[in-house]
Scaffold this active site. Structure first.
Site, mmCIF file in Angstrom:
data_model
loop_
_atom_site.group_PDB
_atom_site.id
_atom_site.type_symbol
_atom_site.label_atom_id
_atom_site.label_comp_id
_atom_site.label_asym_id
_atom_site.label_seq_id
_atom_site.Cartn_x
_atom_site.Cartn_y
_atom_site.Cartn_z
ATOM 1 N N LYS A 1 -4.701 4.519 22.440
ATOM 2 C CA LYS A 1 -6.033 4.553 23.069
ATOM 3 C C LYS A 1 -5.973 3.899 24.444
ATOM 4 C CE LYS A 1 -8.263 4.768 18.595
ATOM 5 N NZ LYS A 1 -8.824 4.061 17.448
ATOM 6 N N GLN B 1 -11.312 -1.440 15.500
ATOM 7 C CA GLN B 1 -10.239 -0.659 14.893
ATOM 8 C C GLN B 1 -10.218 -0.911 13.383
ATOM 9 O OE1 GLN B 1 -8.159 1.597 16.534
ATOM 10 N NE2 GLN B 1 -7.516 2.132 14.466
ATOM 11 N N ASP C 1 -17.162 5.055 18.695
ATOM 12 C CA ASP C 1 -16.697 5.817 17.538
ATOM 13 C C ASP C 1 -17.810 6.644 16.894
ATOM 14 O OD1 ASP C 1 -14.020 5.781 16.996
ATOM 15 O OD2 ASP C 1 -14.060 3.918 15.844
#
Ligand code: NAP
Length: 292
Positions: free
Chosen positions: A54, A98, A121
């Protein structure tokens, strides 16, 4: 005729260029590039690879990474305080935690702490609710990546029968809602479904997100179906595979996403797109990638 390859690597590269151009043209007005903060807690090795990917993607496209890596023993309250600090940080447009977080931490409470406008997200309950209601908002990255792959390959779900294998909050459920919003007629199947193949053989679009290596073969697929393989697994002998037996399905399907190189790269791209979109909205700039 072999199945059309739903090439996520290529589409991800194209969308990266589109985002880089949007950042370059918006920069004079915004006065700063978009910022993405990836919060990692503990030392899950797979997460280490994902976070590094990422950050590399951010660097390629022109976003600034504001990552933080906290010790596995960090108390929940301290992580929540860190998230509140990122919520307030004017240089940060997107935040993600995460997953998975170490045992003993409550990931649901962490998600609730996020500013929904910075939810890179698309997993904050408010944004899942917006998806349910058909309202705009950041979308869950993996299913949004699948929709982008279908769209860019000219596969319009409208009027088609779609079957989604899996009903997780991360993939299956938002996938079904997105296909339904695109006017498909959607069936969701799961581990308790009786006669799975009878359902999947009806699908003109089949999205496989069961997390079971190589479980879907020729007997599950309707000739001419578009098949999207979300699964990703490390093979004992090395390399990666998906939930689909690609060699068997490829001659029957009209389109198939490879593993690796299909949905995986699109997930990272949609994460960046959610962040660049939040930045554009904050500064009154045009949408960076309309329709995606
Ligand atoms: P998950 O939370 O484990 O959910 C799996 C779903 O599949 C569940 O709903 C389960 O049913 C269903 N299922 C399991 N075995 C089944 C079977 N034999 N027949 C029918 N349905 C079955 O997994 P997830 O988070 O949704 O992820 C799914 C897969 O996608 C994993 O391989 C994951 O690694 C991969 N993934 C890839 C990306 C990417 O970027 N490429 C991103 C996210 C996830 P029940 O609800 O009945 O248990």
């Amino acid at each position: 005729m072999p199945a059309q390859r739903l090439d996520g690597r290529q589409l991800a590269a194209e969308l990266e260029e589109v985002m880089a151009a949007a950042i370059a043209s918006g920069l004079p007005r915004a006065g700063r590039p978009p910022g993405l903060a990836v919060l990692r807690v503990g030392d899950d090795p797979a997460s280490g690879v994902y976070v590094a990917n990422k950050e590399k993607a951010c660097a390629r496209v022109g976003l600034v990474s504001h990552g933080a890596h906290l010790d596995a023993a960090t108390p929940q309250a301290e992580i929540e305080a860190k998230l509140r600090q990122l919520n307030q940080d004017p240089a940060v447009d997107g935040i993600l935690v995460q997953l998975p977080v170490p045992d003993g931490l409550d990931d649901r409470s962490l998600l609730l702490e996020l500013d929904p406008a910075k939810d890179a997200d698309g997993l904050h309950p408010l944004n899942l609710g917006r998806l349910l209601r058909g309202e705009p908002g950041p979308r869950s990255c993996t299913p949004a990546g699948v929709m982008a792959l279908l769209r860019s390959n000219g596969i319009d779900p409208a009027g088609k029968r779609a079957v989604v294998i899996g009903r997780s909050i991360l993939v299956g459920q938002p996938m079904a809602l997105m296909l339904q919003a695109a006017n498909a007629t959607v069936t969701v199947v799961h581990s308790r479904t009786a006669d799975l193949a009878a359902h999947t053989r009806e699908a003109e679009i089949l999205v496989v997100a069961a997390g079971k290596p190589l479980m879907i073969g020729a007997e599950h697929v309707r000739p001419g179906a578009a098949v999207v393989d979300v699964g990703i697994h490390r093979k004992p002998e090395g390399g990666l595979c998906g939930d689909v037996r690609a060699a068997e399905v490829e001659p029957i399907a009209s389109a198939l996403s490879p593993v690796p190189g299909g949905v995986g790269p699109m997930t990272v791209t949609m994460l960046l797109l959610n962040t660049v979109r939040a930045w554009s909205q904050r500064f009154g700039l045009p949408d960076p990638a309309p329709g995606y």
